[in-house]
Design a protein around this motif. Structure first.
Motif, PDB file in Angstrom:
ATOM      1  N   UNK A 178       0.790  -1.213   0.019  1.00  0.00           N
ATOM      2  CA  UNK A 178       0.021  -0.063   0.119  1.00  0.00           C
ATOM      3  C   UNK A 178       0.737   1.484   0.077  1.00  0.00           C
ATOM      4  N   UNK A 179       2.037   1.196   0.924  1.00  0.00           N
ATOM      5  CA  UNK A 179       2.843   2.468   0.833  1.00  0.00           C
ATOM      6  C   UNK A 179       3.526   2.591  -0.559  1.00  0.00           C
ATOM      7  N   UNK A 180       3.971   1.384  -1.069  1.00  0.00           N
ATOM      8  CA  UNK A 180       4.669   1.572  -2.375  1.00  0.00           C
ATOM      9  C   UNK A 180       3.762   1.957  -3.478  1.00  0.00           C
ATOM     10  N   UNK A 191       1.251   5.418  -7.606  1.00  0.00           N
ATOM     11  CA  UNK A 191      -0.145   5.516  -8.284  1.00  0.00           C
ATOM     12  C   UNK A 191      -1.133   6.523  -7.324  1.00  0.00           C
ATOM     13  N   UNK A 192      -0.613   7.799  -6.696  1.00  0.00           N
ATOM     14  CA  UNK A 192      -1.417   8.533  -5.793  1.00  0.00           C
ATOM     15  C   UNK A 192      -2.773   8.656  -6.138  1.00  0.00           C
ATOM     16  N   UNK A 193      -3.262   8.498  -7.524  1.00  0.00           N
ATOM     17  CA  UNK A 193      -4.646   8.522  -7.681  1.00  0.00           C
ATOM     18  C   UNK A 193      -5.536   7.534  -7.429  1.00  0.00           C
ATOM     19  N   UNK A 194      -4.951   6.244  -6.972  1.00  0.00           N
ATOM     20  CA  UNK A 194      -5.823   4.974  -6.867  1.00  0.00           C
ATOM     21  C   UNK A 194      -5.877   4.830  -5.242  1.00  0.00           C
ATOM     22  N   UNK A 195      -6.844   4.194  -4.651  1.00  0.00           N
ATOM     23  CA  UNK A 195      -6.950   3.741  -3.413  1.00  0.00           C
ATOM     24  C   UNK A 195      -7.013   2.287  -3.558  1.00  0.00           C
ATOM     25  N   UNK A 196      -6.265   1.743  -2.520  1.00  0.00           N
ATOM     26  CA  UNK A 196      -5.966   0.169  -2.409  1.00  0.00           C
ATOM     27  C   UNK A 196      -6.911  -0.396  -1.274  1.00  0.00           C
ATOM     28  N   UNK A 197      -7.690  -1.278  -1.423  1.00  0.00           N
ATOM     29  CA  UNK A 197      -8.212  -1.937  -0.230  1.00  0.00           C
ATOM     30  C   UNK A 197      -7.368  -3.109   0.097  1.00  0.00           C
ATOM     31  N   UNK A 233      -8.035  -6.246  -0.275  1.00  0.00           N
ATOM     32  CA  UNK A 233      -8.581  -7.471  -0.949  1.00  0.00           C
ATOM     33  C   UNK A 233      -7.836  -7.203  -2.368  1.00  0.00           C
ATOM     34  N   UNK A 234      -7.590  -5.871  -2.518  1.00  0.00           N
ATOM     35  CA  UNK A 234      -6.963  -5.326  -4.006  1.00  0.00           C
ATOM     36  C   UNK A 234      -5.482  -5.917  -3.968  1.00  0.00           C
ATOM     37  N   UNK A 235      -4.918  -5.862  -2.695  1.00  0.00           N
ATOM     38  CA  UNK A 235      -3.604  -6.104  -2.509  1.00  0.00           C
ATOM     39  C   UNK A 235      -3.037  -7.861  -2.574  1.00  0.00           C
ATOM     40  N   UNK A 236      -4.169  -8.663  -2.274  1.00  0.00           N
ATOM     41  CA  UNK A 236      -3.934 -10.119  -2.186  1.00  0.00           C
ATOM     42  C   UNK A 236      -3.385 -10.781  -3.338  1.00  0.00           C
ATOM     43  N   UNK A 237      -3.660 -10.446  -4.433  1.00  0.00           N
ATOM     44  CA  UNK A 237      -3.099 -11.152  -5.586  1.00  0.00           C
ATOM     45  C   UNK A 237      -1.268 -10.966  -5.430  1.00  0.00           C
ATOM     46  N   UNK A 254       5.075 -30.029  -8.199  1.00  0.00           N
ATOM     47  CA  UNK A 254       5.721 -30.173  -9.365  1.00  0.00           C
ATOM     48  C   UNK A 254       7.222 -30.835  -8.744  1.00  0.00           C
ATOM     49  N   UNK A 255       7.678 -30.638  -7.609  1.00  0.00           N
ATOM     50  CA  UNK A 255       8.773 -31.687  -7.322  1.00  0.00           C
ATOM     51  C   UNK A 255       8.326 -32.997  -6.779  1.00  0.00           C
ATOM     52  N   UNK A 256       7.022 -33.074  -6.684  1.00  0.00           N
ATOM     53  CA  UNK A 256       6.693 -34.509  -6.383  1.00  0.00           C
ATOM     54  C   UNK A 256       6.641 -34.916  -4.844  1.00  0.00           C
ATOM     55  N   UNK A 257       6.433 -33.916  -4.174  1.00  0.00           N
ATOM     56  CA  UNK A 257       6.405 -33.987  -2.613  1.00  0.00           C
ATOM     57  C   UNK A 257       4.812 -34.056  -2.445  1.00  0.00           C
ATOM     58  N   UNK A 258       4.468 -34.441  -1.087  1.00  0.00           N
ATOM     59  CA  UNK A 258       3.099 -34.377  -0.801  1.00  0.00           C
ATOM     60  C   UNK A 258       2.971 -32.702  -0.391  1.00  0.00           C
ATOM     61  N   UNK A 259       1.651 -32.375  -0.233  1.00  0.00           N
ATOM     62  CA  UNK A 259       1.508 -30.851  -0.069  1.00  0.00           C
ATOM     63  C   UNK A 259       0.549 -30.465   0.964  1.00  0.00           C
ATOM     64  N   UNK A 260       0.700 -29.382   1.994  1.00  0.00           N
ATOM     65  CA  UNK A 260      -0.017 -29.292   2.929  1.00  0.00           C
ATOM     66  C   UNK A 260      -0.034 -27.701   2.911  1.00  0.00           C
ATOM     67  N   UNK A 261      -1.626 -27.503   3.008  1.00  0.00           N
ATOM     68  CA  UNK A 261      -1.959 -25.997   3.049  1.00  0.00           C
ATOM     69  C   UNK A 261      -2.384 -25.501   4.450  1.00  0.00           C
ATOM     70  N   UNK A 262      -1.948 -24.484   4.873  1.00  0.00           N
ATOM     71  CA  UNK A 262      -2.267 -24.112   6.380  1.00  0.00           C
ATOM     72  C   UNK A 262      -3.586 -23.261   6.449  1.00  0.00           C
ATOM     73  N   UNK A 263      -4.591 -23.817   7.300  1.00  0.00           N
ATOM     74  CA  UNK A 263      -6.009 -23.166   7.306  1.00  0.00           C
ATOM     75  C   UNK A 263      -5.972 -21.748   7.785  1.00  0.00           C
ATOM     76  N   UNK A 264      -4.594 -21.232   8.177  1.00  0.00           N
ATOM     77  CA  UNK A 264      -4.894 -19.951   8.840  1.00  0.00           C
ATOM     78  C   UNK A 264      -4.289 -18.897   7.374  1.00  0.00           C
ATOM     79  N   UNK A 265      -4.178 -19.474   6.425  1.00  0.00           N
ATOM     80  CA  UNK A 265      -4.042 -18.521   5.124  1.00  0.00           C
ATOM     81  C   UNK A 265      -4.776 -17.419   5.002  1.00  0.00           C
ATOM     82  N   UNK A 266      -4.470 -16.186   4.698  1.00  0.00           N
ATOM     83  CA  UNK A 266      -5.184 -15.030   4.436  1.00  0.00           C
ATOM     84  C   UNK A 266      -6.223 -15.274   3.319  1.00  0.00           C
ATOM     85  N   UNK A 267      -5.907 -15.878   2.455  1.00  0.00           N
ATOM     86  CA  UNK A 267      -6.817 -15.973   0.995  1.00  0.00           C
ATOM     87  C   UNK A 267      -8.102 -16.884   1.372  1.00  0.00           C
TER      88      UNK A 267
END
Length: 216
Positions: A24-26, A31-37, A39-43, A172-185
């Motif tokens: 948001x700072x950057x 781009x001072x004319x825009x406002x960023x929530x 959610x706009x920054x999650x990507x 892609x590396x062939x490992x098992x994968x674990x997602x953390x339930x506290x993820x922001x998204x």
């Protein structure tokens, strides 16, 4: 299963407030004319700074990256926090003899600072950063490099993260994968990635590891 690789931001440490504030700072400066929530920054959470800023402003991406990093470093210690139970869980896993590693898309100096800040740097046998690879997550290279450094193989390893880049790098590396339930998204996003499991706590992760080991 004896090798556990972790993303850092949003997985081991709650850096999301710092990342959002830094973007948001950057962006407000360039781009001072825009406002960023928020959610706009999650990507921007997950991809490298270079990728994000090149897509936003190719001619000035290096200046934007430097501007971001200056603010990010200055505010790091004030805005980064622990996730409840995560650091205690890391200590338990280390005590059980698991090989632990960090695989992150951040630069090495700030990664090492964050690990030292929370006194967990000694728990990890390898730390792979953006400075160490040609191809960032979701490419397999960062995970494969960590496995080589730990003397392990994909069939004995798990990649743990909060974002698509983490899960796909592990796949892609062939490992098992674990997602953390506290993820922001959020859970719906995590489910769309189809990890082997979504954990709600480190205790949940440990129970899943025990189950996977029994049925291996």
């Amino acid at each position: 299963m004896d090798t556990l690789l972790f993303d850092l931001d949003g997985t081991l440490l709650d850096t999301n407030p710092l990342i959002l504030a830094s973007f948001r700072h950057t962006l407000s400066y360039y781009f001072p004319e825009q406002t960023y929530r928020d959610e706009d920054l999650y990507p921007f959470i997950g991809p490298t700074l270079e990728k994000s800023f090149r897509e936003l402003n190719e001619p000035e991406w290096k200046e934007m990256q430097a501007f971001y990093r200056s603010f990010n470093i200055a505010m790091h210690d004030a805005l980064v926090a622990e996730y409840p139970g995560v650091i205690d869980g890391l200590h338990r896993l280390h005590a059980k003899g698991y090989k632990l590693g960090v695989v992150t898309s951040k630069g090495r100096p700030v990664v090492e600072h964050g690990l030292r800040l929370f006194n967990i740097d000694h728990l990890f046998g390898v730390v792979v950063t953006a400075d160490d690879v040609e191809n960032e997550k979701p490419h397999a290279e960062p995970v494969e490099q960590a496995l080589r450094a730990l003397g392990s193989t994909a069939d004995r390893a798990v990649m743990v993260g909060d974002n698509d880049t983490d899960i796909f790098s592990g796949k892609n590396a062939g490992t098992k994968t674990v997602a953390v339930g506290w993820a922001l998204k959020g859970r719906a996003f995590l489910e769309s990635l189809e990890p082997d499991v979504i954990i709600e706590s480190m205790e949940h992760f440990e129970a899943w590891l025990d189950e996977v080991t029994v049925h291996a």
